[in-house]
Design an enzyme around this catalytic site. Structure first.
Site, short mmCIF file in Angstrom:
data_model
loop_
_atom_site.label_atom_id
_atom_site.label_comp_id
_atom_site.label_asym_id
_atom_site.label_seq_id
_atom_site.Cartn_x
_atom_site.Cartn_y
_atom_site.Cartn_z
N ASP A 1 23.67 15.29 -45.02
CA ASP A 1 24.56 14.34 -45.46
C ASP A 1 25.55 15.17 -46.39
O ASP A 1 25.38 14.97 -47.69
CB ASP A 1 23.88 13.29 -46.31
CG ASP A 1 24.43 12.05 -46.86
OD1 ASP A 1 25.80 12.09 -46.47
OD2 ASP A 1 24.04 11.48 -47.71
N LYS B 1 21.80 5.53 -59.07
CA LYS B 1 22.31 5.53 -57.90
C LYS B 1 21.63 4.96 -56.69
O LYS B 1 20.10 4.96 -56.98
CB LYS B 1 22.64 6.94 -57.42
CG LYS B 1 23.13 7.08 -56.14
CD LYS B 1 23.42 8.77 -55.61
CE LYS B 1 23.96 8.97 -54.35
NZ LYS B 1 24.09 10.32 -54.09
#
Length: 229
Positions: A138, A14
Site C-alpha cells: 500500500d 485514522k
C-alpha cells in the site's frame, strides 16, 4: 502485556479498510495503537486466521526494514488476542502527502528543491526496501512520514498491514505503480515528482533497475483495465 500498562485509546486519528489507529501513552511513552477489526462478511475462522497472518506480516516487515537500515516505527507490543499492535509514535512528523501540499502551495525555487530532495530520498529508501524483497502492498505518500528535527529531516515508512516478502520484480513494480497512481491522483501539480523518485530508485542497484523496466508492463496492463472498466 502488564495489566497496569493496558493502553487507554485516545480519540481515533485514522481509520482505514483494515483497522483503526489511535495515539496513546504506553509505558510512559507516546505510542500508536493499531487495532484490526472483525470483517463480518468473512467466515469467523477465516477472518481470525487472515487477521493474525497480517498482524504477523506487518510486525515482521517493520523489523526487516529496520534491520536493513530503513527508518520505521519500533514495535512495542503485538497482541493476537485483541488484534492490536503498539508502535512508536514518530514525533515532529507529517505525511509526505501533506508535505507536498504544503511546499507546492508555497511554490518557490527553494521549496521545489526540498521536494526534489524528498523524492530522491524516497527513491533510495524504497529501492533499499525492494532490494531486501519487502513488498509494502500500500505504497502511497500517506504511508511515508517526513520527520523534522533541528533543520534536518528523514523518512519513515509506516502502515505495513498489506506487506509481504517476495523477490518478484513484478510485485515490486506493482508497488511502484500504486505509488505512481497515488501521486497522479493527489499531486498532479508536481508531475515531475515520480520521475525524479524513479531515477533515484533505478539508480539504487541492478535489481531496482530491472523493476523499473517491469513497471512499463504493469502500466500497460493498468491502462487496459481502465479502458475496459
Amino acid at each position: 502485556m502488564d495489566v497496569d500498562a493496558e493502553p487507554k485509546p485516545d480519540p481515533l486519528i485514522k481509520q482505514g479498510a483494515e483497522g483503526r489507529v489511535y495515539r496513546i501513552q504506553f509505558l510512559g511513552k507516546d505510542a500508536v495503537l493499531k487495532e484490526r477489526f472483525v470483517k463480518t462478511y468473512r467466515h469467523p475462522e477465516l477472518d481470525a486466521r487472515l487477521t493474525k497472518e497480517r498482524i504477523r506480516a506487518e510486525a515482521k516487515s517493520i523489523v526487516r526494514c529496520k534491520n536493513a537500515g530503513i527508518c520505521t516505527p519500533a514495535v512495542y507490543s503485538v497482541d493476537f488476542s485483541t488484534n492490536r499492535i503498539i508502535m512508536e509514535y514518530i514525533s515532529n512528523s507529517e505525511t509526505v502527502s501533506d508535505y507536498i501540499y504544503k511546499l507546492s502551495d508555497m511554490s518557490n525555487e527553494k521549496h521545489t528543491e526540498e521536494l526534489k530532495n524528498v523524492s530522491a530520498e524516497m527513491g533510495r529508501v524504497i529501492g533499499k526496501m525492494h532490494h531486501n524483497n519487502i513488498i509494502h502492498g500500500d505504497l502511497t505518500t500517506s504511508n511515508i512520514l517526513v520527520q523534522h528535527i533541528d533543520n534536518c529531516w528523514k523518512l519513515f515508512l509506516i502502515d505495513f498491514g498489506l506487506s509481504y516478502t517476495k523477490s518478484s520484480d513484478e510485485d515490486k513494480a506493482v508497488d511502484l505503480y500504486v505509488l505512481e497512481r497515488a501521486l497522479l491522483s493527489k499531486h498532479s501539480d508536481v508531475s515531475w515528482f515520480f520521475d525524479n523518485f524513479l531515477t533515484h530508485y533505478a539508480g539504487f542497484n541492478k535489481s531496482t533497475e530491472r523493476v523499473v523496466k517491469k513497471l512499463s508492463e504493469v502500466r500497460s496492463r493498468g491502462r487496459k483495465r481502465t479502458m475496459v472498466g
